[in-house]
Design an enzyme around this catalytic site. Structure first.
Site, PDB file in Angstrom:
ATOM      1  N   GLY A 269      64.978 -66.087 -58.938  1.00 18.85           N
ATOM      2  CA  GLY A 269      65.388 -66.174 -60.331  1.00 18.85           C
ATOM      3  C   GLY A 269      66.021 -64.892 -60.814  1.00 18.85           C
ATOM      4  N   ASN A 270      66.203 -64.798 -62.119  1.00 21.71           N
ATOM      5  CA  ASN A 270      66.744 -63.586 -62.724  1.00 21.71           C
ATOM      6  C   ASN A 270      66.040 -63.319 -64.044  1.00 21.71           C
ATOM      7  OD1 ASN A 270      68.297 -65.035 -64.890  1.00 21.71           O
ATOM      8  ND2 ASN A 270      69.432 -65.812 -63.106  1.00 21.71           N
ATOM      9  N   ARG A 271      66.437 -62.273 -64.741  1.00 20.36           N
ATOM     10  CA  ARG A 271      65.704 -61.824 -65.926  1.00 20.36           C
ATOM     11  C   ARG A 271      66.175 -62.470 -67.232  1.00 20.36           C
ATOM     12  NH1 ARG A 271      66.041 -56.887 -62.864  1.00 20.36           N
ATOM     13  NH2 ARG A 271      63.953 -56.110 -62.359  1.00 20.36           N
ATOM     14  N   SER A 272      67.055 -63.425 -67.153  1.00 20.05           N
ATOM     15  CA  SER A 272      67.556 -64.039 -68.381  1.00 20.05           C
ATOM     16  C   SER A 272      66.439 -64.746 -69.149  1.00 20.05           C
ATOM     17  CB  SER A 272      68.661 -65.053 -68.061  1.00 20.05           C
ATOM     18  OG  SER A 272      69.059 -65.734 -69.227  1.00 20.05           O
TER      19      SER A 272
END
Length: 363
Positions: free
Chosen positions: A171-174
């Site tokens: 995933g990512n930090r969005s």
């Protein structure tokens, strides 16, 4: 604050006064010779909450038989109404005619929402969450705020989650905050809005159709389906560029493993797919989260993707990073128009982005 006779009986003067920290206005007849015109000249905006079927009828037909209705007839600024009534009353032809009249007069509606009603019934007519009313007031007092009545807008929000196994993902930090701010502001402005999202909304999504997804492929399917009846597509989600080629079945155990190798393959490019299936005059908006050379990256993405507008932000800049409640963005559209929007709350950024979209539609 002003109370109608019905509100006075339902809520009680003292209860309202204790919450408002002031005595509410109640009557045309009192110390002032013209309280309705004095209030109309004093106010910047008038909010009617909850707006009953009876009061909407008064507003639509110019009935002026109490302080509230005379105030509204004398007031020439923005008016926000938050309807609340049984679904049978809201859906009645007379009420819908009154609503259309008021919309034509420039009145701004917030809701109603679907949910549990008085008497135990379920349907449309429920008062929206108070947050929506507060945000509507903020929006319609913002200089340059405009209506989006009749537009069908689909927004994507959050970072995609690409499964590694049954419990882990890439995933990512969005946080999805900017996407949800766009959905919220568009709904307040009168658009019909759906949000394709990987994260829960940061507020009760009374006025937004929510479509939950996880991966990039799921988001592509949802966005392509939404494309069929959308006037505007806003891809603000942070989509993972790669996914695991063959996710593991079950849960990968650590025991006995010195390393775990993952084979990654490219995800579909959702923006390119949407552009290839564009239904003219559909407007498609992309986002670019960068850490350097923002304007150059935005220009390249606009040229390569074929979209109508790119919204770029530097996620390495304090206050503009993933998860923040503020943002600062750079806009570039297909006509070469560019604009920098300085650091502001994400709802204000959303209003500016939507104004840029409207400018494209009106070309």
């Amino acid at each position: 604050m002003l109370l109608t006779d019905a509100a006075e009986r339902f809520l009680g003067v003292q209860a309202v006064a204790s919450v408002a920290h002031s005595n509410p206005f109640r009557s045309l007849f009192g110390d002032s010779p013209s309280p309705h015109t004095e209030l109309a000249e004093w106010a910047d905006l008038v909010v009617v909450v909850p707006a009953t079927a009876d009061f909407l009828a008064k507003m639509a037909h110019g009935v002026a038989d109490d302080l509230g209705s005379t105030l509204l007839l004398a007031f020439d600024g923005p008016v926000v109404v938050a309807p609340a009534m049984h679904s049978a009353m809201w859906e009645a032809p007379a009420t819908q005619r009154n609503v259309m009249t008021l919309v034509g007069d420039g009145v701004h509606f917030v809701g109603p929402a679907e949910g549990r009603l008085a008497g135990g019934d379920v349907g449309i007519g429920r008062l929206v969450d108070p947050l929506w009313v507060v945000e509507a007031v903020h929006y319609w007092l913002t200089p340059g705020a405009g209506p989006l009545d009749g537009l069908r807008i689909t927004v994507s929000a959050g970072g995609t989650r690409e499964p590694i196994d049954a419990v882990r993902y890439i995933g990512n930090r969005s946080s999805g905050r900017q996407g949800w701010a766009l959905a919220q502001v568009a709904a307040l402005a009168g658009a019909s809005v759906r949000c394709v999202t990987t994260v829960d909304p940061p507020f009760r999504a009374d006025l937004v159709e929510v479509l939950r997804v996880e991966s990039a492929e799921q988001m592509l399917d949802a966005m392509r389906s939404a494309q069929e009846d959308s006037d505007v597509l806003i891809m603000s989600a942070a989509v993972a560029d790669f996914r695991v080629a063959e996710p593991f079945a079950g849960k990968v155990k650590r025991a006995g493993k010195e390393r775990l190798e993952l084979s990654l393959v490219p995800n579909p490019d959702i923006l390119v797919e949407l552009v290839q299936h564009r239904k003219q005059p559909q407007v498609i908006v992309g986002f670019a989260a960068e850490v350097e050379r923002l304007e150059e990256s935005v220009a390249n993405k606009l040229a390569n993707k074929g979209v109508d507008l790119i919204v770029g932000n530097n996620v390495a800049e304090p206050g503009s990073e993933f998860g923040s409640v503020t943002n600062a963005v750079y806009l570039l559209d297909r006509l070469g128009r560019q604009r920098r929007i300085e650091m502001a709350p994400k709802t204000e950024i959303a209003a500016s982005i939507l104004a840029a979209i409207v400018a494209l539609i009106e070309v």
